[in-house]
Design an enzyme around this catalytic site. Structure first.
Site, PDB file in Angstrom:
ATOM      1  N   ARG A  57     -14.051  -5.388   2.556  1.00  0.00           N
ATOM      2  CA  ARG A  57     -12.709  -5.294   2.753  1.00  0.00           C
ATOM      3  C   ARG A  57     -12.419  -6.998   2.981  1.00  0.00           C
ATOM      4  O   ARG A  57     -11.110  -7.298   2.462  1.00  0.00           O
ATOM      5  CB  ARG A  57     -12.349  -3.821   3.757  1.00  0.00           C
ATOM      6  CG  ARG A  57     -12.816  -2.799   3.059  1.00  0.00           C
ATOM      7  CD  ARG A  57     -12.375  -2.698   1.346  1.00  0.00           C
ATOM      8  NE  ARG A  57     -10.769  -3.144   1.297  1.00  0.00           N
ATOM      9  CZ  ARG A  57      -9.762  -2.244   1.736  1.00  0.00           C
ATOM     10  NH1 ARG A  57      -9.625  -0.747   2.144  1.00  0.00           N
ATOM     11  NH2 ARG A  57      -8.452  -2.158   0.913  1.00  0.00           N
ATOM     12  N   ASP A  93     -15.777   9.921  -2.251  1.00  0.00           N
ATOM     13  CA  ASP A  93     -13.937   9.722  -1.113  1.00  0.00           C
ATOM     14  C   ASP A  93     -13.806  11.349  -0.981  1.00  0.00           C
ATOM     15  O   ASP A  93     -14.516  12.179  -1.282  1.00  0.00           O
ATOM     16  CB  ASP A  93     -13.307   9.073  -2.046  1.00  0.00           C
ATOM     17  CG  ASP A  93     -12.689   8.657  -1.662  1.00  0.00           C
ATOM     18  OD1 ASP A  93     -12.181   8.085  -0.557  1.00  0.00           O
ATOM     19  OD2 ASP A  93     -11.128   8.325  -2.312  1.00  0.00           O
ATOM     20  N   CYS A 102     -16.120   4.837   0.288  1.00  0.00           N
ATOM     21  CA  CYS A 102     -14.646   4.041   0.934  1.00  0.00           C
ATOM     22  C   CYS A 102     -13.866   4.327   2.792  1.00  0.00           C
ATOM     23  O   CYS A 102     -13.294   3.633   2.432  1.00  0.00           O
ATOM     24  CB  CYS A 102     -13.336   3.687   0.418  1.00  0.00           C
ATOM     25  SG  CYS A 102     -12.732   5.491  -0.966  1.00  0.00           S
ATOM     26  N   ARG A 138       0.620  -0.863  -0.079  1.00  0.00           N
ATOM     27  CA  ARG A 138      -0.282  -0.532   0.270  1.00  0.00           C
ATOM     28  C   ARG A 138       1.078   1.161   0.870  1.00  0.00           C
ATOM     29  O   ARG A 138       1.920   1.471   1.147  1.00  0.00           O
ATOM     30  CB  ARG A 138      -0.810  -0.357   0.887  1.00  0.00           C
ATOM     31  CG  ARG A 138      -1.673   0.709   1.334  1.00  0.00           C
ATOM     32  CD  ARG A 138      -2.775   1.113   2.328  1.00  0.00           C
ATOM     33  NE  ARG A 138      -3.044   2.359   3.164  1.00  0.00           N
ATOM     34  CZ  ARG A 138      -4.971   2.691   2.246  1.00  0.00           C
ATOM     35  NH1 ARG A 138      -5.066   1.956   2.011  1.00  0.00           N
ATOM     36  NH2 ARG A 138      -4.789   3.790   2.448  1.00  0.00           N
ATOM     37  N   GLN A 174      -9.970  -2.673  -2.897  1.00  0.00           N
ATOM     38  CA  GLN A 174     -11.642  -1.882  -2.516  1.00  0.00           C
ATOM     39  C   GLN A 174     -12.507  -2.206  -3.578  1.00  0.00           C
ATOM     40  O   GLN A 174     -14.262  -2.473  -2.739  1.00  0.00           O
ATOM     41  CB  GLN A 174     -10.857  -0.401  -1.852  1.00  0.00           C
ATOM     42  CG  GLN A 174     -12.190  -0.069  -2.243  1.00  0.00           C
ATOM     43  CD  GLN A 174     -12.557   0.500  -1.150  1.00  0.00           C
ATOM     44  OE1 GLN A 174     -11.438   0.910  -0.070  1.00  0.00           O
ATOM     45  NE2 GLN A 174     -13.856   0.420  -0.985  1.00  0.00           N
TER      46      GLN A 174
END
Length: 340
Positions: A315, A229, A270, A106, A136
């Protein structure tokens, strides 16, 4: 075998049938978890979790998913290893690949996760880069399918910053799966041409509709899900005042919800979300711009139509499905894919 030893670096790494399998497998693993049925597909495996960016959901999801699958997750933050500083990404990949069975990354640059996959010789999973957010997507479309029972003829309207990784991934994943994607964003924040072109290529095959506009009311008409988002992403160097002022008309609120024309439209986000002033940054921005919330209002965020926490929980199940499918030596009949 369609999955074993394959990396998941961006949505186009798998076709529609394979993405559908991951979504359905995630739903299955969620049921096993809820029924307390063990599923140690990765018993004895070791997973490296590389994090350049901080995380709540991604780190927690990979850690719990690995543990549930019987694997051992090892967190390696940006201060823990030499990635890109004293040691090249390629050298790091070779070292980690000799010790771990799979690697999650990530961070910022998509090229880093691509290099890790090329040189480690183990499956690598993209937990987020500036370009894509594939894990995601499995959770997002899983949530949509759970709510409506199908993805057929569904439409997601994404409103806000249309140039970020989530918007990119939604556009392309929806196009692959045949889910129509509408994006409402100011002209300066709409998806880049190469992303649009990629999505349109897949949409021509799947029949999905790709609609990009700066007219938010047009974009949300008939939407089964409204998705947004944060307006200011991690590590992004921008004029915050300019960004928020141009995006305020794209806030998801009760008025916009009504513009969908549907009573069962769900809300997706998210996370994290600036829906109130209970965070340091949320309070600061709310006071600065004299608004109670930013990309989504608190009443909508907490409404019965909001599925953001189901989405967040998914998730873990989605990531579990991805890791198990690519590293667990599962028997997946070829007939499954031929039927799709």
């Amino acid at each position: 075998m369609h999955f074993q030893e394959k990396s998941f670096l961006k949505e186009i790494d798998f076709n529609a049938s394979e993405l559908t399998y991951l979504i359905d497998f995630a739903i299955h693993l969620k049921a096993l978890k809820q029924q307390h049925i063990p599923h140690p597909y990765l018993a004895g495996k070791n997973i490296a979790l590389l994090f350049e960016k901080t995380s709540t959901r991604t780190r927690s999801a990979f850690t719990v998913a690995a543990s549930d699958l019987g694997a051992h997750p090892e967190f390696l933050g940006k201060e823990d290893i030499q990635l890109g500083k004293k040691e090249s990404v390629s050298d790091t990949a070779k070292v980690l690949g000799s010790m771990f069975d799979g690697i999650e990354f990530r961070g910022f640059d998509q090229q880093v996760v691509e290099r890790l996959a090329a040189d480690s010789n183990v499956p690598v999973w993209n937990g987020l880069t500036d370009s894509w957010h594939p894990t995601q997507m499995i959770a997002d479309f899983m949530t949509l399918k759970e709510q409506f029972g199908t993805l057929a003829d569904k439409t997601i309207a994404y409103v806000g910053d249309g140039r970020n990784n989530v918007a990119n991934s939604l556009l392309v994943t929806g196009a692959i799966l045949g889910v129509s994607i509408h994006i409402a964003a100011p002209a300066s924040l709409q998806p880049e041409k190469w992303v649009r072109k990629l999505a349109e290529q897949y949409a021509n095959e799947s029949g999905a509709t790709i609609f990009i506009t700066d007219q938010v009311e047009e974009a949300v008409k008939g939407a089964d899900a409204l998705y947004t988002d944060v307006w200011v992403s991690m590590g992004e160097e921008i004029d915050v005042t300019e960004r928020i002022n141009v995006l305020l008309p794209y806030q998801i609120n009760a008025s916009l919800m009504k513009k969908t024309g549907k009573a069962d439209t769900i809300i997706l986000h998210c996370l994290p979300a600036f829906h109130d002033q209970q965070t340091v940054m949320g309070k600061q921005l709310a006071e600065q711009f004299q608004v109670p919330a930013l990309e989504i209002t608190d009443d909508v965020f907490k409404s019965e139509r909001s599925k953001v926490f189901e989405q967040a929980g998914n998730r873990m199940h989605a990531i579990k499905a991805i890791m198990a499918a690519t590293l667990g030596n599962l028997f997946i009949p070829t007939s499954f894919f031929e039927q799709k």
